[in-house]
Design an enzyme around this catalytic site. Structure first.
Site, PDB file in Angstrom:
ATOM      1  CG  ASP A  37     -15.391 -33.228  14.204  1.00 46.33           C
ATOM      2  OD1 ASP A  37     -15.160 -33.210  15.658  1.00 46.33           O
ATOM      3  OD2 ASP A  37     -15.092 -34.064  14.292  1.00 46.33           O
ATOM      4  CG  ASN A  90     -12.461 -32.038  22.984  1.00 39.59           C
ATOM      5  OD1 ASN A  90     -12.361 -33.079  24.268  1.00 39.59           O
ATOM      6  ND2 ASN A  90     -12.700 -32.493  21.716  1.00 39.59           N
ATOM      7  CB  SER A 145      -8.753 -40.146  30.486  1.00 42.93           C
ATOM      8  OG  SER A 145      -9.884 -41.171  31.051  1.00 42.93           O
ATOM      9  CE1 TYR A 158      -9.324 -42.369  24.878  1.00 43.78           C
ATOM     10  CE2 TYR A 158      -9.884 -43.329  27.587  1.00 43.78           C
ATOM     11  CZ  TYR A 158      -9.573 -42.364  26.809  1.00 43.78           C
ATOM     12  OH  TYR A 158     -10.787 -41.495  26.626  1.00 43.78           O
ATOM     13  CE  LYS A 162      -7.642 -39.628  26.295  1.00 44.56           C
ATOM     14  NZ  LYS A 162      -7.847 -38.573  25.150  1.00 44.56           N
ATOM     15  CG  LEU A 192     -22.345 -41.026  28.118  1.00 41.94           C
ATOM     16  CD1 LEU A 192     -22.645 -42.549  28.991  1.00 41.94           C
ATOM     17  CD2 LEU A 192     -22.051 -41.367  26.874  1.00 41.94           C
TER      18      LEU A 192
END
Ligand code: NAD
Length: 269
Positions: A37, A90, A145, A158, A162, A192
């Site tokens: 990360d 990811n 996504s 975006y 994806k 979430l």
């Protein structure tokens, strides 16, 4: 025997959300995990949780905007654990402020979004394949996504990135399948952490409620929903599955938001 026994897995974006849930789940199923990360302190906290539970993980700093750092991340698998079996691409850039409709698109926003959300996945795949081939193959799991399948009124860059991730996944599957490498994509819907919604601003609660209403299941997704699908795709249980994009979205992409809205308005028939 655990489901990922003797396997080595890299997970990008492992400091929070789905990446964190996946790192913990993979480690608990026997994988040696490289939690990568840009937020290295966050990754170290996740690694501590994993190690304290008696499992194996190390933290690796990476900025997925940098080809060199992505290569170093992949080489860390070889250096620390001698092999690589699973790559979970990811991490993503999730700043949508300038990512609008096509007519108003800022060119720098477009370029950066593709760099972090698509080129990064290509680079991770590119560097991982030779290492996976040393041991007869592996599993690459790319996070796409539902926006890559059903574009939105905004987030043009975006959505395209994806969609590109899905196409790249299929290319990887057909190009390296015979050599033992599988590649699949996960297309999450709204996901979430419940506590983030509970403790969040009123607008976040309203946002989550809209998503609750526009899909088939009674709740929005949690990171563990995605981690469990990633676990299946990482394990040998899915050894006949490659080149696929699997939506984990509570039926959002097969639901009918129009009917939801009509019901809410109390109009019957
Ligand atoms: N949450 C959702 O509703 C949703 C829906 C569809 C798709 N997704 C996709 O799921 C994936 C994970 O999303 P999430 O909701 O868990 O996000 P998150 O924000 O909880 O976690 C993303 C992680 O990526 C890291 N990261 C950000 N930029 C990075 C960089 N340049 N280099 C390395 N690491 C970086 C962050 O530090 C963070 O730990 C992303 O690919 C996202 O596009 C999320």
């Amino acid at each position: 025997m655990k489901r990922l026994e003797n396997k080595v897995a890299i997970i990008t974006g492992a400091a929070s959300g789905m990446g964190k849930a996946t790192a913990k789940l993979f480690a608990s199923e026997g994988a040696k995990v490289i939690a990568a990360d840009i937020n290295i302190d966050g990754a170290k906290e996740v690694v501590k949780e994993i190690n304290d539970a008696g499992f194996t993980a190390i933290a690796q700093p990476v900025d997925i905007g940098s080809a060199q750092q992505i290569e170093e991340m992949v080489l860390a698998a070889k250096e620390h654990f001698g092999r690589l079996d699973i790559l979970h691409n990811n991490a993503a850039r999730l700043n949508f402020s300038g990512d609008v409709d096509v007519m108003n698109m800022d060119i720098d926003e477009w370029t950066e979004t593709l760099r972090y959300n698509l080129t990064s996945v290509m680079l991770g795949t590119k560097f991982a394949i030779p290492l996976m081939l040393e041991n007869g193959g592996g599993s690459i799991i790319n996070t796409a996504s539902i926006a890559g399948i059903h574009p939105e009124l905004s987030k043009s860059a975006y959505s395209v990135a994806k969609a590109g991730v899905i196409s790249l996944t299929k290319s990887t599957a057909i190009q390296f399948g015979k050599q033992g490498i599988r590649a699949n994509a996960i297309a999450p819907g709204m996901v979430l952490e419940p506590e983030i919604v509970e403790n969040g601003h009123e607008s976040l609660k309203q946002y989550a409620q809209i998503f609750e209403e526009t899909k088939a299941t009674p709740r929005i997704g949690i990171p563990l929903d995605i981690a469990q699908l990633a676990l299946y795709l990482a394990s040998d249980e899915s050894s006949f599955i490659t080149g696929q994009v699997i939506s984990a979205d509570g039926g959002m992409t097969v639901g009918n938001p129009t009917i939801s809205a009509i019901k809410k308005a109390g109009i019957g028939w």
